[in-house]
Scaffold this active site. Structure first.
Site, short mmCIF file in Angstrom:
data_model
loop_
_atom_site.label_atom_id
_atom_site.label_comp_id
_atom_site.label_asym_id
_atom_site.label_seq_id
_atom_site.Cartn_x
_atom_site.Cartn_y
_atom_site.Cartn_z
CE LYS A 153 11.02 -0.53 -16.71
NZ LYS A 153 10.79 0.47 -17.12
N GLY A 209 13.52 12.92 -7.66
CA GLY A 209 12.32 11.64 -7.35
C GLY A 209 12.52 10.36 -8.43
CB VAL A 225 7.02 -3.48 -20.59
CG1 VAL A 225 7.95 -2.52 -21.72
CG2 VAL A 225 7.51 -5.36 -20.25
CD GLU A 263 14.41 4.85 -6.37
OE1 GLU A 263 14.53 4.35 -5.27
OE2 GLU A 263 13.59 4.60 -6.69
CD GLU A 290 0.09 -3.68 -20.94
OE1 GLU A 290 0.89 -3.18 -21.18
OE2 GLU A 290 -0.80 -3.90 -21.50
CB THR A 339 5.39 -6.58 -2.00
OG1 THR A 339 5.89 -7.25 -3.44
CG2 THR A 339 4.07 -7.21 -1.17
N GLY A 371 5.44 6.67 -12.05
CA GLY A 371 3.74 7.44 -11.66
C GLY A 371 3.09 7.25 -10.67
CG PHE A 388 -2.46 0.65 1.17
CD1 PHE A 388 -2.83 0.47 0.13
CD2 PHE A 388 -3.02 1.64 2.18
CE1 PHE A 388 -4.13 1.18 -0.99
CE2 PHE A 388 -3.47 2.74 2.09
CZ PHE A 388 -4.31 2.27 0.92
#
Length: 346
Positions: A229, A211, A157, A214, A154, A101, A326, A10
């Protein structure tokens, strides 16, 4: 009929999905006959909730916003707290497990084991985690088929940009013999900024401040994210079994300001390109920086955007451009898989 969902995780994506389901519940019901309820949330840091009748998403979102945890979610008859992810999978009344997760991309865990537990419990899985699809696609696809359940991914990638659904659905009937893509927004942002005059280190620092990157940017800048990917594209779009280690990989950290200037002088632009080329019954795949002509559609993709070109025998080259990450975009990628499971079209 209500579609019952268990959320594993979450964080940003899980909350984004909850907001979408909350904001669009009426239109989803009326337009798509999709009536969804989140009945369970299990997050290793924030806590867990299960209510077989469905959770109040506004209260769950408010609890996390105020305290960072689900502890302040109000008590209601039938509410259960404290289940771990596997209890949530096996004991909840969810039809579909949404697996978002934090997962180790090197091992695919715990998401691979979550998928196995869900499939064995006769539950669908939808996810945006790259690890399980890249590392264990054949095994998990067979397990899902054996248990007559669906597996949607979906968002693995290009987030909410339909990089898998478009070739499989809209380009059906074509033979796709080559795929080329900018599949990592962090590296594309860095290369864009380097072309504007920043050094690699300054461009990386700016990407981290915004952002996009990392604190440890290795997975992005050394090409590993795009490598995963490319593996997914080979397996899913081209239908050829391929392991991640078979994809040749090189990053962008060695590129210098001199390299950028050389490309400019040649009418070219550096991009980190993931490429899959069909060669008979096998695929040759690689990730690496390429100086591509400014006339190439991928050359015009700037900043943190992603793009992918499918070379088709009938339709010719088709290029898809959109966000690769996003909160709402990835939440949408989960939603589209849920809608298609509900339509019985996944």
């Amino acid at each position: 009929m209500t579609h019952r969902i268990a959320l594993l995780g979450f964080g940003v994506v899980g909350q984004g999905l909850a907001e979408i389901l909350q904001d669009k519940s009426e239109s989803l019901r009326s337009v798509f006959n999709f009536d969804a309820k989140i009945v369970a949330i299990s997050d290793v840091m924030k806590g867990s909730l299960y209510d077989p009748k469905g959770l109040d998403l506004s209260l769950a979102l408010q609890a996390v916003k105020e305290t960072g945890k689900l502890d302040s979610y109000p008590e209601t008859p039938g509410l259960v707290r404290g289940w771990d992810s596997f209890q949530t999978i096996r004991e909840s009344n969810a039809d579909t497990v949404v697996e978002i997760t934090f997962t180790d991309v090197k091992t695919g865990q715990p998401a691979i084991d979550h998928c196995k537990a869900a499939f064995e419990s006769k539950k669908n899985v939808v996810m945006s985690n790259k690890g399980p699809v890249s590392l264990a696609y054949q095994e998990l696809a067979e397990l899902a088929k054996k248990n007559d359940v669906r597996w949607g991914f979906e968002g693995t990638v290009m987030s909410g940009t339909p990089a898998l659904r478009m070739p499989l659905s809209s380009l059906a009937g074509n033979s796709i013999f080559e795929i080329r893509g900018i599949l990592n927004g962090t590296t594309n942002y860095i290369l864009t900024k380097m072309e504007e005059g920043l050094s690699y280190q300054d461009a990386l620092s700016e990407a981290q401040a915004l952002g996009y990157a990392e604190a440890d940017p290795t997975s992005d800048v050394e090409g590993y994210d795009a490598q995963y990917k490319a593996t997914i594209l080979a397996n899913i779009v081209m239908g050829i079994p391929m392991k991640r280690e078979e994809v040749e990989c090189e990053g962008i950290s060695h590129l210098t300001e001199e390299d950028i200037e050389w490309a400019k002088s040649e009418g070219k632009r550096w991009k980190l390109i993931a490429k899959c080329i069909k060669d008979g019954d096998k695929v040759i795949a690689k990730v690496g920086p390429e100086a591509i002509p400014l006339t190439d559609p991928l050359a015009g993709v700037l900043g943190a955007q992603n793009a992918i070109t499918y070379d088709c025998d009938l339709a010719g080259p088709i290029t898809l451009i959109g966000a690769g990450a996003g909160r709402k975009e990835t939440g949408f990628s989960i939603l589209i898989d849920l809608i298609n499971i509900n339509r019985d079209q996944l």
